[in-house]
Enzyme design. Structure first.
Site, PDB file in Angstrom:
ATOM      1  CD1 TRP A  42      -2.676   1.703   0.512  1.00 55.94           C
ATOM      2  CD2 TRP A  42      -1.920   1.952   2.640  1.00 55.94           C
ATOM      3  NE1 TRP A  42      -3.398   2.643   1.030  1.00 55.94           N
ATOM      4  CE2 TRP A  42      -2.817   3.023   2.379  1.00 55.94           C
ATOM      5  CE3 TRP A  42      -1.567   1.887   4.059  1.00 55.94           C
ATOM      6  CZ2 TRP A  42      -3.362   3.860   3.216  1.00 55.94           C
ATOM      7  CZ3 TRP A  42      -1.884   2.583   4.764  1.00 55.94           C
ATOM      8  CH2 TRP A  42      -2.754   3.665   4.464  1.00 55.94           C
ATOM      9  CG  ASP A  67      -1.968  -2.549   7.304  1.00 56.51           C
ATOM     10  OD1 ASP A  67      -3.390  -2.481   8.132  1.00 56.51           O
ATOM     11  OD2 ASP A  67      -1.953  -1.767   6.641  1.00 56.51           O
ATOM     12  CE  LYS A 118      -9.976  -0.400   4.069  1.00 50.87           C
ATOM     13  NZ  LYS A 118      -9.134   0.522   4.163  1.00 50.87           N
TER      14      LYS A 118
END
Ligand code: PLA
Length: 449
Positions: free
Chosen positions: A178, A259, A295
């Site tokens: 990311w 993460d 999300k």
């Protein structure tokens, strides 16, 4: 010179008060221009910021900026990882609406500051969600959890904590990862290095390269691990591979920093997606976990997440928490109350929790169905190339293998917006838009160069 009278505007009155304050004791009238003038205008006549160059847009969020400017009715935003319905609309989960209603109906709720560590109940429930209800680490009180500003904030707080208190200052991140990871950790004060992860030739995991690079990392180094649904590649290790990674990391004393931005989005199951983390916690070793509810609960803009640090003992966990507070207090003082309250309402109530898992599964299933539809659409068009990675990859994204020039062609000719590395957010697709995307991909890979 205009004098300031009692009949002047509120802003004039404020300036008047300021002038009186500044000139207290002076009889002579003051030239108002000395207050209005820019402090530098007498020196350069311009702004003190005039030397600045225009910064580029963010590689991911900038895609939305460009998309918003495009007037085309067929435009499609597959840039940022944000879930859309079949109608292409953002989704607020039903269960979130219910939780918010509960919060509004509760007249005893107040808006006082939360403690520095955030909403304590939320922290406990978040640790349980990611580590498992039966986690020995939780039972033994050796997990320190703080509410942070979504996944990004959790990573940043964790990064700064490590930079301040951990003996190794190097963090290894996957190649690729990311785009915000290297920036977060560099600004947190860590030095960032990469380890091999993705093999473009197989569009799968470069497991050998990963083991070699982690094997060669200095003992104690921090290693960032995507808990599931790797961004941007959609490629995750198998459970057997995770086990090998765990053994290698523990044998070298490497510090795992997970993460977890997509728990539930990879497999549709919260527990399955948390397995890699739980394997590391089960061996009794220490680790960090950054959690995001952006999300999986659709709470993107509420900015709600948590950082958990699993320690060897309750005593250490207490000291860790005290130091986390020293990181957070000067950064943003304390986190916001609303998003964390929504999460707490849902996680504490058996029925709401169950309802959430169903809605989450429905989102994950829709993404999987988009993968199948896109794959079929390319097959139906006879698009050259092997596109099986579309159905093999996991989570929100497909790493298509398209290059920046091809992406730019698709944006220009088809008004399809995606990141320049060829990543598309499958969650932004719908049955209606799959043919348009398939046409664009077909056109770009068959067009003469
Ligand atoms: N970690 C990973 C791996 C992510 O992909 C993202 C978000 C985050 C953390 C942070 O999310 P949060 O702060 O909103 O909780 N990545 C998105 C959005 C979905 C973004 O870039 O900000 C993406 O499109 O990659």
């Amino acid at each position: 010179m205009k004098t300031i009278s009692s009949s002047s505007s509120p802003s004039d009155r404020r300036i008047g008060a300021l002038l009186r304050h500044l000139t207290a004791g002076e009889d002579s009238p003051v030239d108002k221009s000395s207050v209005f003038a820019s402090p530098t205008s007498g020196v350069t006549g311009g702004s003190v910021f005039s030397h600045l160059v225009q910064a580029p847009e963010d590689p991911i969020l900038g895609v939305t900026v460009a998309y918003n400017k495009d007037p085309s009715p067929i435009k499609l935003n597959l840039g940022v990882g944000a879930y859309r319905t079949e109608e292409g609309k953002p989704l607020v989960l039903n269960v979130v609406r219910k939780a918010e209603q509960q919060l509004i109906n509760d007249r005893t709720r107040i808006k006082e500051y939360l403690p520095i560590v955030g909403l304590v109940e939320f922290n406990k429930l978040s640790a349980k969600l990611i580590l498992g209800a039966d986690s020995p680490a939780i039972r033994e009180n050796r997990v320190s959890t703080v509410e942070c500003l979504s996944g990004t904030g959790s990573l940043r707080v964790g990064g700064e904590f490590l930079a301040k208190h951990y003996h190794q200052k190097t963090i290894y991140i996957t190649q690729p990862t990311w785009g915000n990871h290297p920036k977060i950790f560099t600004l947190a004060g860590l030095s960032v290095k990469t380890y091999r992860y993705y093999d473009p030739s197989t569009r799968g995991l470069n497991f050998q390269g990963l083991l070699e690079d982690l094997g060669a990392a200095p003992p104690g180094s921090i290693v960032l691990l995507h808990a599931c649904a790797h961004n941007p590649t959609g490629v995750d290790p198998t459970i057997q591979q995770w086990e090998q990674i765990r053994k290698l990391m523990r044998s070298k004393g490497l510090m795992p920093f997970f993460d977890s931005a997509y728990q539930g989005f990879a497999s549709g199951s919260l527990d399955t997606d948390a397995k890699p983390i739980r394997m590391f916690v089960a061996d009794g070793g220490e680790c960090l976990v950054a959690q995001s509810y952006a999300k999986n609960m659709g709470l993107y803009g509420e900015r709600v997440g948590a950082l958990s640090i699993v320690c060897k003992s309750a005593d250490v966990a207490g000291k860790v928490e005290s130091q986390l507070k020293l990181v957070i207090r000067p950064m943003y003082s304390s986190p916001p109350i609303h998003g964390a309250s929504i999460v707490a309402v849902i996680l504490r109530d058996k029925n709401l929790f169950h309802e959430w898992t169903l809605e989450l599964k429905a989102m994950a299933d829709r993404i999987i169905s988009m993968r199948k539809q896109l794959f079929e659409a390319l097959r139906a068009r006879g698009t050259p190339g092997d596109w099986t990675h579309i159905i093999k990859q996991i989570g929100m994204f497909t790493f298509t293998g398209l290059n920046p020039a091809q992406v730019s062609f698709m944006t220009k000719e088809y008004h399809i917006y995606m990141t320049s590395d060829g990543r598309i957010s499958m969650a932004g697709l719908s049955s209606k838009t799959v043919p348009h995307l398939a046409d664009a991909i077909h056109a770009v890979v068959t067009k003469p160069v």
